[in-house]
Design a protein around this motif. Sequence first.
Motif, PDB file in Angstrom:
ATOM      1  N   THR A  19       9.517   8.139  36.312  1.00 40.23           N
ATOM      2  CA  THR A  19       9.186   7.695  34.958  1.00 40.23           C
ATOM      3  C   THR A  19       8.883   6.206  34.931  1.00 40.23           C
ATOM      4  O   THR A  19       7.898   5.759  34.332  1.00 40.23           O
ATOM      5  N   LYS A  22       5.511   5.055  36.488  1.00 42.16           N
ATOM      6  CA  LYS A  22       4.363   5.172  35.579  1.00 42.16           C
ATOM      7  C   LYS A  22       4.334   4.008  34.592  1.00 42.16           C
ATOM      8  O   LYS A  22       3.270   3.446  34.309  1.00 42.16           O
ATOM      9  N   LEU A  23       5.494   3.645  34.070  1.00 45.18           N
ATOM     10  CA  LEU A  23       5.543   2.513  33.132  1.00 45.18           C
ATOM     11  C   LEU A  23       5.133   1.207  33.817  1.00 45.18           C
ATOM     12  O   LEU A  23       4.367   0.416  33.264  1.00 45.18           O
ATOM     13  N   LEU A 433       8.204  -4.352  28.943  1.00 45.14           N
ATOM     14  CA  LEU A 433       8.375  -3.365  29.995  1.00 45.14           C
ATOM     15  C   LEU A 433       9.846  -3.002  30.173  1.00 45.14           C
ATOM     16  O   LEU A 433      10.191  -1.821  30.339  1.00 45.14           O
ATOM     17  N   ARG A 436      10.798  -0.679  27.319  1.00 43.94           N
ATOM     18  CA  ARG A 436      10.292   0.682  27.491  1.00 43.94           C
ATOM     19  C   ARG A 436      11.062   1.421  28.574  1.00 43.94           C
ATOM     20  O   ARG A 436      11.338   2.627  28.453  1.00 43.94           O
ATOM     21  N   ALA A 437      11.439   0.717  29.633  1.00 40.30           N
ATOM     22  CA  ALA A 437      12.189   1.358  30.714  1.00 40.30           C
ATOM     23  C   ALA A 437      13.576   1.789  30.245  1.00 40.30           C
ATOM     24  O   ALA A 437      14.041   2.894  30.563  1.00 40.30           O
ATOM     25  N   ALA A 440      13.289   4.778  28.033  1.00 43.07           N
ATOM     26  CA  ALA A 440      13.073   5.989  28.829  1.00 43.07           C
ATOM     27  C   ALA A 440      14.379   6.485  29.441  1.00 43.07           C
ATOM     28  O   ALA A 440      14.671   7.689  29.439  1.00 43.07           O
ATOM     29  N   ASP A 505       7.906  11.334  23.514  1.00 40.95           N
ATOM     30  CA  ASP A 505       8.128  10.120  24.303  1.00 40.95           C
ATOM     31  C   ASP A 505       9.613   9.774  24.403  1.00 40.95           C
ATOM     32  O   ASP A 505       9.979   8.623  24.664  1.00 40.95           O
TER      33      ASP A 505
END
Length: 513
Positions: A19, A22-23, A433, A436-437, A440, A505
């Motif tokens: 995952t 990809k980010l 970033l 977002r990580a 996730a 998401d």
Amino acid sequence: MRQRFINPNVVPAQQISSTITKLAEAGAPAAFSPEALAEAESARREFPELPDRTDLPFVTIDPEGSRDLDQAMFIDGDVLYYAIAAVSLFVRPGGALDAETRERATTIYLPDRSIPLHPEVLSTDAASLLLGQVRPAYVWRFELDAGQVVRTGLELARVRSRAQLTYQQVQAAYDGDGQLPVNVPSTLPEDLARVGRQRQRLEAERGGVSLNLPEQWVEHGEDGYLLKLREVTGVEEWNSQISLMTGMEAARIMIAANLGVLRTLPAARSSDMERLRQVARSLGHDWPNTQDYAAFVRGLDPARPASLAFLYEAVHLFRGAGYLALPIAAGRAEGSAEAETAAGPKGSDGAMGDSEAARANQPERADDAVLRHHAIAAPYAHVTAPLRRLVDRFGLELCRCLLAGDVVPTWVTEALPELPSLMGAGTRRANALQGRALDALEGLTLRGRVGEEFAAVVVEEKSSDGDRKRGLISIAEPAMEAVATGDHMPVGERVRVRLTGLSEDLKPSFELV
């Protein structure tokens, strides 16, 4: 066959790795160009021309497993030595590596990896202050009086770390629950506590404040990744005070010369301060009108739900952090610390300059506010993490030259005007970033658990939609923040919430039970 217990909060390593890959591919470049790598690999490794300070028993103190070690310290009574990795000696000005570091600006730390500012051959090897290795470093020498800096020196020298310690190791030694290696000065924990507390007292006197909220921590175990809340230890707070002191001294030197890059944060707006006082009242806190913000915050216990909710709100009090290149408009910074860095006698520890004590009773000028970091309540500059932040490389060499009376090299002066925009762009990219990580990882932690209930604290009411209210909640296990809905939103209270769904998401939906 014995059934193996599976912790539902653990995300398998392979799942989070794919995952985040990809980010990262979409958000930041991981690989360096062949030209930049070649420069890093061919950079000098030995510096015999530098003074030898390997006799000083420096140690590093970092999170467990760290390899990019920027700082090492040694405290000798009222003299504190602080060695910072001399990354500038490994990066050729105007070269391919210099260009790539300007593009990156900062190391990005993700749950399962980091995207480094410099190639690992430098950041975790040749330039890092690793145990037992002779390394070039900018060695600060601070003479202290009850924690206050009275003289400052700075030189480039060779150093060697005697031990790579963790925060937990030093904290255990201070608490009497463990021992440090025999080659570490036995007084280190007590000396660090003494200087750290003295600096905390000075911070309180000048009106600064550090918000030591419990930290969301990604723990990597055998089975995968686990989100936990981690309390900040005393050793971390004291260590942070030494870094802050160094940044304040660097800012003083820069302002005196009207040359450099400051880390700034505007003062809180009066409307935001009044809103925060209203939050305190709504949470049942007694905040007298005669008591300032910093003094009030220091009396709060983050373990109490109402205090935790207030501190979450306090994080947003100061807004607009940035970088400011000097010189700025005429009349603003000019002469702002005119006599404060007069070079003193040079000795074996480099040039010395008068410091905090020399200006303790000087009145503050109105335009000094432009130069200040108002949460720290003093001017401040980034100079303690050159392996991880671009701007530090330039600030260190600038301060060394200014204290020594040397000509500042053009590779420093020419970079100063563009560093604020480079750091701003890099910091925004890293924050986005990293956010977002973590989102996730939180979503993957909750996958397959719709319908479960969790213990939480409501830390902020966000909005209302008719009879339904929305609020920010803090969940302790697994450690995360999320938005929840409910008929009421009791800020500062413990609640139970139910996970009602996960979007495509992986955004969670919670409701109060």
